[in-house]
Design an enzyme around this catalytic site. Structure first.
Site, short mmCIF file in Angstrom:
data_model
loop_
_atom_site.label_atom_id
_atom_site.label_comp_id
_atom_site.label_asym_id
_atom_site.label_seq_id
_atom_site.Cartn_x
_atom_site.Cartn_y
_atom_site.Cartn_z
N CYS A 105 0.71 -1.08 -0.05
CA CYS A 105 -0.14 0.14 -0.02
C CYS A 105 0.72 1.39 -0.01
CB CYS A 105 -1.04 0.03 1.25
SG CYS A 105 -2.41 1.18 1.08
N HIS A 195 -3.95 -4.51 0.69
CA HIS A 195 -3.51 -5.21 1.88
C HIS A 195 -3.47 -6.66 1.82
CE1 HIS A 195 -2.89 -1.25 3.88
NE2 HIS A 195 -3.78 -0.89 3.14
N GLU A 197 -1.92 -8.21 4.71
CA GLU A 197 -1.37 -8.45 6.09
C GLU A 197 -2.49 -8.32 7.13
OE1 GLU A 197 -1.14 -4.02 5.83
OE2 GLU A 197 -1.45 -5.71 4.58
#
Length: 271
Positions: A105, A195, A197
């Site tokens: 990101c 994303h 994570e």
């Protein structure tokens, strides 16, 4: 051992430098997946006053996480975080010295800017929630993207976008309103606009902090979190083995792009 004096692809131990740009965006599940792939994580938190290292000597990989800051300078040329110029310099060193790099990101935006790309406030507005992106055919030749399905599940929370990639970048994934979703620079530096994570707790904190933005967009926070929760297993199914393949590249078990066929690690890793 220094990177400057070593050949491309030479072993550099098993430590990955993880740069946390914002306390709200830690490595979370990605950190677990990278550790499961054999990397030892060394986290530096410049937002808390910790210093970035001057170079990447001794590191097997570089991971740069997201944050709410803008990657591009303000109207007067000021950076949103005082360490961004230094971090962009570190990203350039990573690409120059072929240190495997994964940027998420904001990290992907900084990687693009560091190598000559352009990041701007998105004309399409914020992109938030569980989404799909489209993998491009060229990703078939990428050592860590080759096994990603055509339309993988991802999580999104961004208002800025990369509008122009560096000249030597390869676009690996796109979407309708945000054309640059994933790319590679050189043989071993990857940027993901989305994303992978996040866990639910992290995303819920973002929703709480951004409740005003959600209201402006007409997004119901409860429904948003329900959809994110429902997508988490699918995200893990795709991106856990992706992270393990990145770790394998960093550890020299899988070649970088352009170095020949894949070795020793299956394209679809353990789940």
């Amino acid at each position: 051992m220094t990177i400057e004096g070593s050949s491309a692809g030479a072993p550099r131990g098993n430590t990955a430098l993880v740069v946390e740009n914002d306390p709200s965006d830690g490595a979370a599940r990605l950190g677990d997946w990278l550790a499961g792939g054999g990397l030892r994580l060394e986290v530096v938190r410049p937002h808390a006053g910790e210093a970035l290292p001057p170079d990447l000597d001794g590191y097997a990989a570089l991971v740069v996480l997201g944050g709410e800051q803008d990657a591009f300078p303000g109207e007067r040329g000021e950076r949103a975080a005082p360490w961004f110029d230094e971090l962009e310099g570190l990203l350039r060193k990573a690409v120059r010295h072929k240190v495997p790099t994964l940027a998420i990101c904001l990290g992907a935006q900084l990687l693009a800017r560091a190598l000559g790309g352009t990041v701007e406030r998105s004309a399409a507005g914020p992109e938030i929630g569980a989404r799909l992106v489209a993998r491009r055919d060229v990703a078939d030749n990428d050592p860590i993207f080759a096994a990603v399905p055509f339309a993988p599940d991802v999580l999104q929370w961004h208002r800025d976008e990369i509008v122009e990639l560096p000249m030597n970048a390869t676009l690996l994934a796109a979407s309708t309103h945000y054309p640059i979703q994933a790319y590679r620079i050189g043989g071993a530096a990857w940027g993901l606009q989305f994303h992978i994570e996040c866990d639910l707790e992290m995303f819920a904190q973002w929703a709480m902090d951004g409740i005003g933005t959600l209201g402006e967009l007409g997004i119901d926070a409860v429904e948003l979190l329900e959809r994110v929760d429902a997508a988490l297993d699918d995200v893990a199914e795709i991106w856990k083995p992706f992270a393990e393949r990145f770790a394998a590249v960093a550890l020299g078990r899988v070649p970088r792009a352009g170095e020949g066929g894949l070795r020793s690690l299956p394209l679809i890793g353990p789940r």
